[in-house]
Design a protein around this motif. Structure first.
Motif, PDB file in Angstrom:
ATOM      1  N   LYS A 147       0.845  -1.191   0.000  1.00 24.50           N
ATOM      2  CA  LYS A 147       0.000   0.000   0.000  1.00 24.50           C
ATOM      3  C   LYS A 147       0.878   1.238   0.000  1.00 24.50           C
ATOM      4  O   LYS A 147       1.898   1.286   0.686  1.00 24.50           O
ATOM      5  N   HIS A 148       0.461   2.243  -0.786  1.00 21.15           N
ATOM      6  CA  HIS A 148       1.163   3.530  -0.798  1.00 21.15           C
ATOM      7  C   HIS A 148       0.139   4.641  -0.623  1.00 21.15           C
ATOM      8  O   HIS A 148      -0.867   4.688  -1.343  1.00 21.15           O
ATOM      9  N   ALA A 149       0.380   5.504   0.335  1.00 18.38           N
ATOM     10  CA  ALA A 149      -0.517   6.632   0.577  1.00 18.38           C
ATOM     11  C   ALA A 149      -0.086   7.805  -0.295  1.00 18.38           C
ATOM     12  O   ALA A 149       1.008   8.345  -0.137  1.00 18.38           O
ATOM     13  N   CYS A 150      -0.935   8.178  -1.245  1.00 21.15           N
ATOM     14  CA  CYS A 150      -0.640   9.300  -2.137  1.00 21.15           C
ATOM     15  C   CYS A 150      -1.047  10.623  -1.490  1.00 21.15           C
ATOM     16  O   CYS A 150      -1.749  10.656  -0.470  1.00 21.15           O
ATOM     17  N   LYS A 151      -0.615  11.716  -2.078  1.00 22.06           N
ATOM     18  CA  LYS A 151      -0.840  13.036  -1.502  1.00 22.06           C
ATOM     19  C   LYS A 151      -2.272  13.514  -1.682  1.00 22.06           C
ATOM     20  O   LYS A 151      -2.740  14.371  -0.942  1.00 22.06           O
ATOM     21  N   GLU A 152      -2.954  12.973  -2.668  1.00 27.28           N
ATOM     22  CA  GLU A 152      -4.300  13.466  -2.975  1.00 27.28           C
ATOM     23  C   GLU A 152      -5.245  12.314  -3.263  1.00 27.28           C
ATOM     24  O   GLU A 152      -4.819  11.156  -3.440  1.00 27.28           O
ATOM     25  N   GLU A 153      -6.521  12.612  -3.280  1.00 24.82           N
ATOM     26  CA  GLU A 153      -7.542  11.614  -3.573  1.00 24.82           C
ATOM     27  C   GLU A 153      -7.317  11.037  -4.974  1.00 24.82           C
ATOM     28  O   GLU A 153      -7.022  11.766  -5.925  1.00 24.82           O
ATOM     29  N   LEU A 154      -7.450   9.722  -5.087  1.00 20.45           N
ATOM     30  CA  LEU A 154      -7.222   9.047  -6.352  1.00 20.45           C
ATOM     31  C   LEU A 154      -8.548   8.656  -7.008  1.00 20.45           C
ATOM     32  O   LEU A 154      -9.534   8.395  -6.307  1.00 20.45           O
ATOM     33  N   PRO A 155      -8.580   8.603  -8.333  1.00 17.78           N
ATOM     34  CA  PRO A 155      -9.799   8.127  -9.004  1.00 17.78           C
ATOM     35  C   PRO A 155     -10.031   6.660  -8.679  1.00 17.78           C
ATOM     36  O   PRO A 155      -9.082   5.893  -8.498  1.00 17.78           O
ATOM     37  N   LYS A 156     -11.300   6.264  -8.578  1.00 18.42           N
ATOM     38  CA  LYS A 156     -11.630   4.868  -8.288  1.00 18.42           C
ATOM     39  C   LYS A 156     -11.153   4.000  -9.440  1.00 18.42           C
ATOM     40  O   LYS A 156     -11.469   4.254 -10.603  1.00 18.42           O
ATOM     41  N   LEU A 157     -10.367   2.954  -9.111  1.00 19.03           N
ATOM     42  CA  LEU A 157      -9.729   2.179 -10.167  1.00 19.03           C
ATOM     43  C   LEU A 157      -9.475   0.756  -9.705  1.00 19.03           C
ATOM     44  O   LEU A 157      -9.131   0.510  -8.548  1.00 19.03           O
ATOM     45  N   SER A 158      -9.624  -0.181 -10.628  1.00 17.59           N
ATOM     46  CA  SER A 158      -9.237  -1.569 -10.411  1.00 17.59           C
ATOM     47  C   SER A 158      -8.807  -2.132 -11.761  1.00 17.59           C
ATOM     48  O   SER A 158      -9.623  -2.232 -12.680  1.00 17.59           O
ATOM     49  N   ALA A 159      -7.526  -2.457 -11.899  1.00 15.64           N
ATOM     50  CA  ALA A 159      -6.993  -2.931 -13.178  1.00 15.64           C
ATOM     51  C   ALA A 159      -5.925  -3.979 -12.916  1.00 15.64           C
ATOM     52  O   ALA A 159      -5.204  -3.908 -11.916  1.00 15.64           O
ATOM     53  N   VAL A 160      -5.817  -4.949 -13.821  1.00 13.13           N
ATOM     54  CA  VAL A 160      -4.799  -5.995 -13.701  1.00 13.13           C
ATOM     55  C   VAL A 160      -3.737  -5.762 -14.782  1.00 13.13           C
ATOM     56  O   VAL A 160      -4.023  -5.844 -15.974  1.00 13.13           O
ATOM     57  N   VAL A 161      -2.524  -5.470 -14.331  1.00 17.43           N
ATOM     58  CA  VAL A 161      -1.423  -5.138 -15.230  1.00 17.43           C
ATOM     59  C   VAL A 161      -0.530  -6.370 -15.393  1.00 17.43           C
ATOM     60  O   VAL A 161      -0.138  -6.983 -14.395  1.00 17.43           O
ATOM     61  N   PRO A 162      -0.213  -6.786 -16.624  1.00 19.29           N
ATOM     62  CA  PRO A 162       0.651  -7.959 -16.816  1.00 19.29           C
ATOM     63  C   PRO A 162       1.960  -7.826 -16.060  1.00 19.29           C
ATOM     64  O   PRO A 162       2.564  -6.752 -15.993  1.00 19.29           O
ATOM     65  N   GLY A 163       2.406  -8.942 -15.489  1.00 21.50           N
ATOM     66  CA  GLY A 163       3.656  -8.929 -14.734  1.00 21.50           C
ATOM     67  C   GLY A 163       4.845  -8.499 -15.569  1.00 21.50           C
ATOM     68  O   GLY A 163       5.730  -7.773 -15.093  1.00 21.50           O
ATOM     69  N   LYS A 164       4.880  -8.924 -16.847  1.00 23.78           N
ATOM     70  CA  LYS A 164       5.989  -8.538 -17.711  1.00 23.78           C
ATOM     71  C   LYS A 164       6.048  -7.026 -17.874  1.00 23.78           C
ATOM     72  O   LYS A 164       7.124  -6.413 -17.853  1.00 23.78           O
ATOM     73  N   VAL A 165       4.890  -6.411 -18.016  1.00 22.73           N
ATOM     74  CA  VAL A 165       4.832  -4.960 -18.196  1.00 22.73           C
ATOM     75  C   VAL A 165       5.385  -4.247 -16.957  1.00 22.73           C
ATOM     76  O   VAL A 165       6.198  -3.328 -17.056  1.00 22.73           O
TER      77      VAL A 165
END
Length: 368
Positions: A180-198
């Motif tokens: 988990k990483h706490a960003c400085k500002e509110e983030l857009p709602k997101l759920s995505a699966v990124v290939p491990g190679k990428v």
């Protein structure tokens, strides 16, 4: 087409973009690097359709144009050129002539019109995060990405947001890694699966810098802007495992232990575990120590590690690789390990905070 540029800058740029070349290309065009003159100088692009990388370098352009050159061979040629300015010219038959100092080479190219354009991400959700922070998240979770392609969705990492928190999750059915990483500002709602190679290739491009990388998520594609470099990748389709449902909420045994001492003990036990070819280590958790053993025909290892323990005594066994990978991914001096039984997954978590969770499944060798 004709331009002059630094051979070392061209070599460095080729080292970045050729990461997107496919080892099993279906067409020679996907084994090539596209060179196009642009306002910045020269833009270089490689793609295997699932992953594309482009970057640009400064150049003195005399004649605008474009060409596709064999990626690996062109990269090797430029890498072996002497330092200094190189001159590249392309004739009407797409034959490139490369000159640098006293060296001159020709290389047959391909029609740039056949090179596929990188997809654009429309109406993206944008996340900005420091390069070193995102690289760290990737490096500390990627070991848990599945390599077995029978479940393609698990060959990627789940990237999701909640409020201002960014989560990266990998699991392969035997272990789970969450950062988990706490960003400085509110983030857009997101759920995505990124290939491990990428993610692996992106981590190699990211620098140990507080400068931000911009991640643009569309419905099917991700783009990442890192300085002059742009990475475009196809996201994995499908539903990721609902990992929160498999994280144990309670515990019957909990130990607090020095990560360095436990890591060193597991590393020594692994020597004998590998000799037995089952990679098995056994743990006995008592009031004030954890006893780690491994056995093989050639000998055995016994390690006593001091711990602060709560709850019941416990005997449990693991594939040593899962424990070793987890301990290497944790940077804290001390770690909490929570157990329920010798057949239930154990959970590694920080002494304070919740910036990571790691889960490992035991091996059934003891009677419940």
């Amino acid at each position: 087409m004709r331009f002059q540029c630094s051979s070392s800058e061209m070599s460095a740029a080729l080292g970045v973009v050729t990461r997107a070349l496919s080892p099993r290309a279906s067409s020679p065009i996907y084994e090539g690097v596209l060179l196009v003159t642009c306002p910045e100088g020269v833009r270089l692009t490689c793609t295997d359709l699932a992953l594309g990388i482009e970057t640009h370098i400064d150049a003195q352009v005399q004649d605008e144009g474009s060409v596709v050159l064999p990626g690996k061979l062109f990269s090797e040629i430029v890498r072996k050129l002497p330092d200094g300015m190189m001159d590249l010219s392309v004739d009407d038959r797409n034959v490139a002539t490369i000159r640098c100092a006293g060296s001159r080479m020709t290389l047959a190219g391909m029609d740039p019109e056949e090179f596929p354009a990188l997809p654009e991400v429309e109406n993206p959700s944008v996340i900005k995060i420091a390069q070193n922070a995102f690289r760290d998240m990737v490096q500390r979770t990627s070991f848990a990405i599945a390599t077995d392609e029978t479940r393609i969705i698990l060959t990627g990492c789940l990237l999701e947001t909640e409020g201002s928190n960014l989560y990266l999750v990998a699991l392969d059915g035997f272990q789970l890694a969450l950062r988990k990483h706490a960003c400085k500002e509110e983030l857009p709602k997101l759920s995505a699966v990124v290939p491990g190679k990428v993610l692996g290739e992106l981590a190699k491009i990211l620098e140990d810098s507080d400068d931000e990388v911009e991640l643009h998520f569309g419905k099917s594609y991700l783009t990442a802007d890192v300085g002059p470099t742009r990475v475009v990748a196809r996201l994995l389709e499908g539903e990721f495992i609902r990992y929160r449902q498999i994280l144990p909420q309670d515990w019957k045994t909990r130990v607090r232990v020095s990560r360095r001492e436990l890591d060193a003990a597991v590393d020594r036990a692994a020597l004998m575990a590998r000799e037995n070819k089952n990679n098995l280590i056994k743990m006995h958790i008592g009031d004030s120590e954890m006893l780690i053993t491994s056995n093989a025909e050639l000998g055995d290892v016994r390690e006593e590690v001091p711990v602060t323990s709560e709850g019941h005594d416990l005997d449990i066994a693991f594939n040593v690789r899962y424990i070793a990978d987890t301990l290497r991914a944790i940077e804290d001096d001390e770690v909490l390990i929570r157990f329920n039984s010798n057949v239930s997954p154990c959970l590694f978590c920080p002494v304070e905070g919740d910036n990571y969770l790691y889960l490992a499944l035991p091996v059934r060798v003891f009677s419940a």
